[in-house]
Write an enzyme that holds these catalytic residues in place. Structure first.
Site, short mmCIF file in Angstrom:
data_model
loop_
_atom_site.label_atom_id
_atom_site.label_comp_id
_atom_site.label_asym_id
_atom_site.label_seq_id
_atom_site.Cartn_x
_atom_site.Cartn_y
_atom_site.Cartn_z
N PRO A 36 -17.27 -16.13 14.72
CA PRO A 36 -17.93 -14.88 14.38
C PRO A 36 -18.51 -14.21 15.62
O PRO A 36 -19.00 -14.89 16.51
CB PRO A 36 -19.07 -15.29 13.45
CG PRO A 36 -18.78 -16.68 13.04
CD PRO A 36 -17.87 -17.29 14.04
N THR A 83 -17.03 -12.56 18.01
CA THR A 83 -16.25 -12.50 19.24
C THR A 83 -15.54 -11.17 19.39
O THR A 83 -14.89 -10.94 20.41
CB THR A 83 -15.21 -13.63 19.29
OG1 THR A 83 -14.62 -13.75 18.01
CG2 THR A 83 -15.84 -14.93 19.68
N HIS A 114 -16.83 -35.04 31.84
CA HIS A 114 -16.04 -35.62 30.76
C HIS A 114 -14.68 -34.93 30.65
O HIS A 114 -13.64 -35.58 30.66
CB HIS A 114 -16.84 -35.47 29.45
CG HIS A 114 -16.15 -35.99 28.24
ND1 HIS A 114 -16.48 -37.19 27.65
CD2 HIS A 114 -15.15 -35.47 27.49
CE1 HIS A 114 -15.71 -37.39 26.60
NE2 HIS A 114 -14.89 -36.36 26.47
N GLU A 115 -14.72 -33.61 30.60
CA GLU A 115 -13.45 -32.88 30.46
C GLU A 115 -12.58 -33.02 31.71
O GLU A 115 -11.36 -33.12 31.60
CB GLU A 115 -13.71 -31.40 30.16
CG GLU A 115 -14.38 -31.12 28.82
CD GLU A 115 -13.63 -31.73 27.63
OE1 GLU A 115 -12.39 -31.78 27.67
OE2 GLU A 115 -14.30 -32.16 26.68
P1 ADP Z 1 -16.34 -10.30 14.60
O1 ADP Z 1 -15.60 -9.33 13.75
O2 ADP Z 1 -15.44 -11.15 15.45
O3 ADP Z 1 -17.33 -11.13 13.86
P2 ADP Z 1 -17.40 -7.92 15.67
O4 ADP Z 1 -16.16 -7.23 16.10
O5 ADP Z 1 -17.97 -7.49 14.38
O6 ADP Z 1 -17.18 -9.48 15.65
O7 ADP Z 1 -18.47 -7.80 16.83
C1 ADP Z 1 -19.78 -7.36 16.58
C2 ADP Z 1 -20.28 -6.53 17.74
O8 ADP Z 1 -20.41 -7.34 18.91
C3 ADP Z 1 -19.34 -5.44 18.13
O9 ADP Z 1 -19.59 -4.29 17.39
C4 ADP Z 1 -19.62 -5.23 19.60
O10 ADP Z 1 -20.74 -4.41 19.77
C5 ADP Z 1 -20.00 -6.61 20.05
N1 ADP Z 1 -18.86 -7.30 20.64
C6 ADP Z 1 -18.29 -8.42 20.15
N2 ADP Z 1 -17.27 -8.82 20.93
C7 ADP Z 1 -17.16 -7.92 21.92
C8 ADP Z 1 -16.29 -7.81 23.03
N3 ADP Z 1 -15.32 -8.69 23.25
N4 ADP Z 1 -16.47 -6.77 23.86
C9 ADP Z 1 -17.45 -5.89 23.63
N5 ADP Z 1 -18.30 -5.94 22.61
C10 ADP Z 1 -18.20 -6.96 21.74
ZN ZN Z 2 -13.38 -36.07 25.17
#
Ligand code: ADP
Ligand code: ZN
Ligand code: MG
Length: 642
Positions: free
Chosen positions: A230, A232, A450-451
């Protein structure tokens, strides 16, 4: 006491007539004349008044008299125009000196002598067929009329609310449609997930000019599944694809499909796809696909039929349309493992794009994006902040900037300085530590060694798959870091040497910890378990042990649904069991010695690699191979001497 007289009947019918065609509603012209101030309650009130009037006129003209009085009047010869119905008797009381003639009605009682009496008094009488006309109206047509009016009323309300709203739109998908002007998000706004971005380039190209691809006949993915933890940036990335291609973005969340009314989810899916077809080229984005696409048939007790229906409909729709029409279905999930396998079959979500937590470079880039509109002090070093926030995802970083800005504002500062960032990091980390997503420096140090141990062993034994990358970015609760190996070919058979090499790689992490810190951490537990599994299989299943020879001591698992030991019965004695255990530990001990030797010899590389990992968090396999070849030996060592 139903009204019977011709006069009032006529009266009522007329009024009912006007009831159906209210003079000011213009009902005949069209369903919804705009000028009509059409309010349902006026009709209810009008109807009630009507009934009251009816009652009043009836009671004024017709007197209800008891049957006994009727008989007396009959005996007195006061009766005229007698009509005998099945239930009531009506007639006229003759005018007397004071009173004018009066209509009357009386309930008929069972009186066999009535006709005889009438004949005796020479009174003209006639029977009457009871017409159900009026009661029919009252019992059928009026309620229907009322429902009709309620329906009209509701419809007019709804058309005022606009399409897609209200009572009749349960089945309409709640997909939010963003036109390109609204999705201002482009790839510029997404950072730190460059691999995923590169994979989606092709989708953007296709959406920009579907004809080009159609002409070439190339197969374009129908469904792209974004998989990652979540926050990302999965949703963001999907929007960015639409923004880059300048196409409409129809988004709906998996949980919105699953609503309270059975069958609604399925019709939503249908509606969503028909909307998409009419807008092609466009993107359908299903967020939280796992809410909808959980594997079917897991719940033994009354599963969720509604969800299954919806999922089935989704599968049907995905199969039913051609991807070269210009509709791409994207979906996001953070739990791909619970998805119904049917969703991942070819022709559905057959392309999966992994979105991982960003590394230090990525975090710096994300911080840069989100601090664009924040006034930063001159001494703020985003690189440093990125270094302090291992394990943060994009959403955490956005949150971090926001917290820091709020703190600065509260303290009345001109710009956001390093102090605010420090405090904000502490706050956000505090929240994340509970979720086990960040490591303290000591933990990080251990994980790095470790890695490195795993990776170096993997590159030093003959048969292990080459290392793809090494990471110490925590993923989830269980794994603090990982070494990713890419198999060079599909394998169906493994030789003894290959199994021993695999065993060695698994022990690499633990041995590195021993060498460097003199003790081991709990992080190696899973490695050890897998190593033991391999050793046990070698001894008891594959007959690869010199001591125990070519005998299989365990049957392959019988059923995947029952616990491992449910169907198994031991086919060997207790002494044999002890021997097996001994043999297993011997295999592991030997592997341990071997790994110890490998890593002691390459201690310098181990230190270097760990240091590099602490600095960069992710090291590519190429870099490791370079380090090892610089170390001199480099070449892979075969198991034979161990
Ligand atoms: P997910 O859908 O993966 O849970 P979101 O796309 O809803 O995540 O991300 C929530 C907010 O976090 C986005 O609106 C943005 O502001 C910020 N964000 C997340 N990932 C990025 C990224 N890779 N680059 C820039 N902003 C990001
Ligand atoms: Zn290991
Ligand atoms: Mg999301």
């Amino acid at each position: 006491m139903s009204p019977e007289k011709k006069e009032p009947k006529q009266n009522l019918a007329d009024k009912l007539g006007s009831f159906f065609h209210p003079p000011d509603s213009g009902g005949k012209k069209g369903p919804l004349p705009p000028k009509a101030h059409f309010t349902f309650w006026y009709f209810i009130i009008a109807f009630l008044i009507l009934m009251a009037l009816q009652q009043y006129f009836l009671s004024a003209k017709v007197e209800t008299i008891p049957y006994s009085q009727f008989k007396q009047e009959l005996a007195a010869g006061n009766i005229d125009n007698l009509t005998i119905g099945p239930e009531v008797i009506t007639g006229t009381l003759k005018a007397k000196e004071k009173t004018p003639s009066q209509q009357f009605i009386t309930l008929r009682v069972d009186d066999p002598g009535l006709v005889k009496d009438l004949d005796e008094h020479k009174i003209a009488y006639s029977g009457r067929y009871e017409s159900k006309w009026l009661s029919n109206i009252l019992s059928w047509i009026v309620p229907i009329a009322i429902f009709f009016l309620i329906w009209r009323y509701a419809m007019s309300k709804m058309s005022k609310m606009g399409p897609g709203a209200g009572l009749m739109s349960f089945g309409k998908s709640k997909a939010k449609i963003f036109q390109q002007s609204e999705t201002m998000v482009t790839f510029e706004d997404v950072a730190g997930i460059d691999e995923a971005k590169a994979e989606l380039e092709e989708v953007v190209e296709f959406l920009k000019s579907p004809e080009k691809f159609q002409k070439l006949g190339g197969r374009i993915p129908k469904g792209v599944l974004l998989v990652g933890p979540p926050g990302t940036g999965k949703t963001l990335l999907a929007k960015a694809v639409a923004g880059e291609a300048k196409v409409p973005f129809l988004s709906i969340s998996g949980s919105e499909f699953v609503e309270m009314f059975v069958g609604v989810g399925a019709s939503r899916v249908r509606d969503l796809f028909s909307q998409a077809t009419s807008q092609a080229p466009c993107i359908i984005f299903i967020d939280e696909l796992d809410a909808l696409g959980k594997a079917r048939g897991i719940n033994v007790f009354g599963g969720n039929d509604e969800r299954e229906q919806t999922l089935n409909q989704l599968l049907v729709e995905m199969d039913g349309f051609e991807s070269n029409k210009g509709v791409i279905i994207m979906a996001a999930t953070n739990r791909p493992e619970i998805l119904d396998p049917a969703l991942l079959r070819p022709g559905r979500f057959d392309r999966q794009v992994l979105i991982d937590r960003p590394d230090i470079e990525g975090r710096e880039a994300i911080l840069k994006i989100h601090s664009k509109n924040v006034l930063l002090g001159p001494d703020v070093d985003l690189r440093k902040i990125a270094a302090l926030t291992a394990g943060f995802v994009g959403a955490d970083l956005a949150n971090l900037i926001n917290e820091a800005a709020l703190l600065a504002a509260r303290e009345g500062k001109e710009a956001v300085g390093p102090a605010e960032f420090d405090e904000a990091i502490d706050r956000v980390v505090g929240g994340l530590e509970k979720k086990k997503r960040v490591m303290n420096p000591q933990e990080k140090n251990i994980v790095a060694f470790h890695e490195s141990g795993h990776a170096i062993v993997a590159e030093s034994v003959k048969f292990a798959d080459p290392v793809h990358k090494i990471s110490i970015i925590p993923r989830g609760i269980a794994a603090l870091g990982y070494t990713q190996q890419r198999p060079t070919e599909d394998r169906y058979l493994m030789t003894r040497s290959e199994l021993l090499d695999r065993l060695a790689v698994l022990l690499g992490g633990r041995v590195a910890e021993e060498l460097v810190f003199g003790e081991v951490s709990t992080g190696a537990q899973n490695d050890l378990q897998r190593a033991t599994d391999i050793a046990r299989a070698m001894v008891t299943e594959y007959g690869m042990s010199d001591q125990l020879g070519l005998v299989t001591y365990e049957r392959p698992r019988q059923s995947i649904f029952l616990p491992d030991n449910f169907t198994q019965s031991k086919t060997y004695s207790e002494t044999k069991a002890a021997q097996i255990d001994e043999e297993i530990s011997r295999v592991i001990d030997e592997a341990h010695k071997r790994v110890h030797k490998i890593l002691t010899e390459r201690r310098k590389v181990l230190d270097d690699l760990a240091r590099l990992l602490l600095q960069k968090e992710i090291v590519q396999g190429e870099e490791l191979r370079k380090m090892l070849s610089a170390f001199g030996e480099g070449s892979r060592q075969s198991m034979s001497q161990a």
